[in-house]
Design a protein around this motif. Structure first.
Motif, PDB file in Angstrom:
ATOM      1  N   UNK A   1       3.786  47.093  30.393  1.00  0.00           N
ATOM      2  CA  UNK A   1       4.749  45.995  30.477  1.00  0.00           C
ATOM      3  C   UNK A   1       4.414  45.016  31.597  1.00  0.00           C
ATOM      4  N   UNK A   2       3.969  45.527  32.745  1.00  0.00           N
ATOM      5  CA  UNK A   2       3.692  44.653  33.881  1.00  0.00           C
ATOM      6  C   UNK A   2       2.276  44.092  33.881  1.00  0.00           C
ATOM      7  N   UNK A   3       1.384  44.722  33.118  1.00  0.00           N
ATOM      8  CA  UNK A   3       0.005  44.227  33.022  1.00  0.00           C
ATOM      9  C   UNK A   3      -0.257  43.748  31.602  1.00  0.00           C
ATOM     10  N   UNK A   4      -1.489  43.605  31.267  1.00  0.00           N
ATOM     11  CA  UNK A   4      -1.808  43.157  29.909  1.00  0.00           C
ATOM     12  C   UNK A   4      -2.024  44.334  28.961  1.00  0.00           C
ATOM     13  N   UNK A   5      -2.485  45.481  29.518  1.00  0.00           N
ATOM     14  CA  UNK A   5      -2.695  46.673  28.696  1.00  0.00           C
ATOM     15  C   UNK A   5      -2.858  47.882  29.609  1.00  0.00           C
ATOM     16  N   UNK A   6      -2.858  49.063  28.981  1.00  0.00           N
ATOM     17  CA  UNK A   6      -3.070  50.302  29.735  1.00  0.00           C
ATOM     18  C   UNK A   6      -3.760  51.307  28.827  1.00  0.00           C
ATOM     19  N   UNK A   7      -4.418  52.283  29.443  1.00  0.00           N
ATOM     20  CA  UNK A   7      -5.133  53.325  28.703  1.00  0.00           C
ATOM     21  C   UNK A   7      -4.155  54.447  28.369  1.00  0.00           C
ATOM     22  N   UNK A   8      -3.941  54.673  27.079  1.00  0.00           N
ATOM     23  CA  UNK A   8      -3.042  55.746  26.631  1.00  0.00           C
ATOM     24  C   UNK A   8      -3.751  57.093  26.653  1.00  0.00           C
ATOM     25  N   UNK A   9      -5.089  57.075  26.514  1.00  0.00           N
ATOM     26  CA  UNK A   9      -5.849  58.311  26.535  1.00  0.00           C
ATOM     27  C   UNK A   9      -7.322  58.040  26.293  1.00  0.00           C
ATOM     28  N   UNK A  10      -8.146  59.047  26.556  1.00  0.00           N
ATOM     29  CA  UNK A  10      -9.591  58.954  26.341  1.00  0.00           C
ATOM     30  C   UNK A  10      -9.987  60.133  25.461  1.00  0.00           C
ATOM     31  N   UNK A  11     -10.645  59.827  24.337  1.00  0.00           N
ATOM     32  CA  UNK A  11     -10.957  60.834  23.322  1.00  0.00           C
ATOM     33  C   UNK A  11     -12.316  60.548  22.694  1.00  0.00           C
ATOM     34  N   UNK A  12     -12.866  61.522  21.953  1.00  0.00           N
ATOM     35  CA  UNK A  12     -14.029  61.229  21.121  1.00  0.00           C
ATOM     36  C   UNK A  12     -13.650  60.150  20.094  1.00  0.00           C
ATOM     37  N   UNK A  13     -14.626  59.449  19.585  1.00  0.00           N
ATOM     38  CA  UNK A  13     -14.401  58.278  18.721  1.00  0.00           C
ATOM     39  C   UNK A  13     -13.423  58.537  17.578  1.00  0.00           C
ATOM     40  N   UNK A  14     -13.641  59.583  16.788  1.00  0.00           N
ATOM     41  CA  UNK A  14     -12.792  59.828  15.619  1.00  0.00           C
ATOM     42  C   UNK A  14     -11.334  60.049  16.010  1.00  0.00           C
ATOM     43  N   UNK A  15     -11.121  60.819  17.052  1.00  0.00           N
ATOM     44  CA  UNK A  15      -9.750  61.103  17.491  1.00  0.00           C
ATOM     45  C   UNK A  15      -9.103  59.837  18.035  1.00  0.00           C
ATOM     46  N   UNK A  16      -9.841  59.068  18.823  1.00  0.00           N
ATOM     47  CA  UNK A  16      -9.308  57.823  19.389  1.00  0.00           C
ATOM     48  C   UNK A  16      -8.914  56.853  18.282  1.00  0.00           C
ATOM     49  N   UNK A  17      -9.777  56.697  17.289  1.00  0.00           N
ATOM     50  CA  UNK A  17      -9.484  55.773  16.191  1.00  0.00           C
ATOM     51  C   UNK A  17      -8.289  56.250  15.373  1.00  0.00           C
TER      52      UNK A  17
END
Length: 98
Positions: A58-74
């Protein structure tokens, strides 16, 4: 004749899959409560962590919700966007290489 003991060295290198960040972007229309629910339900965040991350979005433009291998992230990004569209919110979530 002398026999030499030859040690054969084999290195097993397991290449870890490339990691992707799932980014959640700020917008003026998606309710904060919905973003918190997405973070808790899809990204397995505890409520306090989800609220803190939502405030970071909300206060920035974006944030990282999590870091995962490609398939899981997508998959997680698509699930979040699908749920948002079902609720008619324009939430933007995407997986990008780390």
């Amino acid at each position: 004749m002398a026999k030499e003991n030859v040690k054969e060295q084999t290195k097993s290198r397991v290449k870890l899959p490339r990691q992707y960040q799932v980014l959640i972007y700020n917008d003026d229309f998606t309710p904060m409560d919905f973003v918190v629910e997405v973070l808790m339900q899809i990204f397995d965040k505890e409520e306090a962590a989800a609220v803190a991350l939502m405030m970071s979005v909300h206060t920035g433009s974006c944030a990282v919700a999590g870091v995962y291998p490609k398939d899981i992230a997508q998959t997680k990004a698509a699930e979040a966007v699908g749920w948002a569209r079902q609720e008619q919110y324009p939430l933007k979530v995407e997986a990008v290489p780390n």
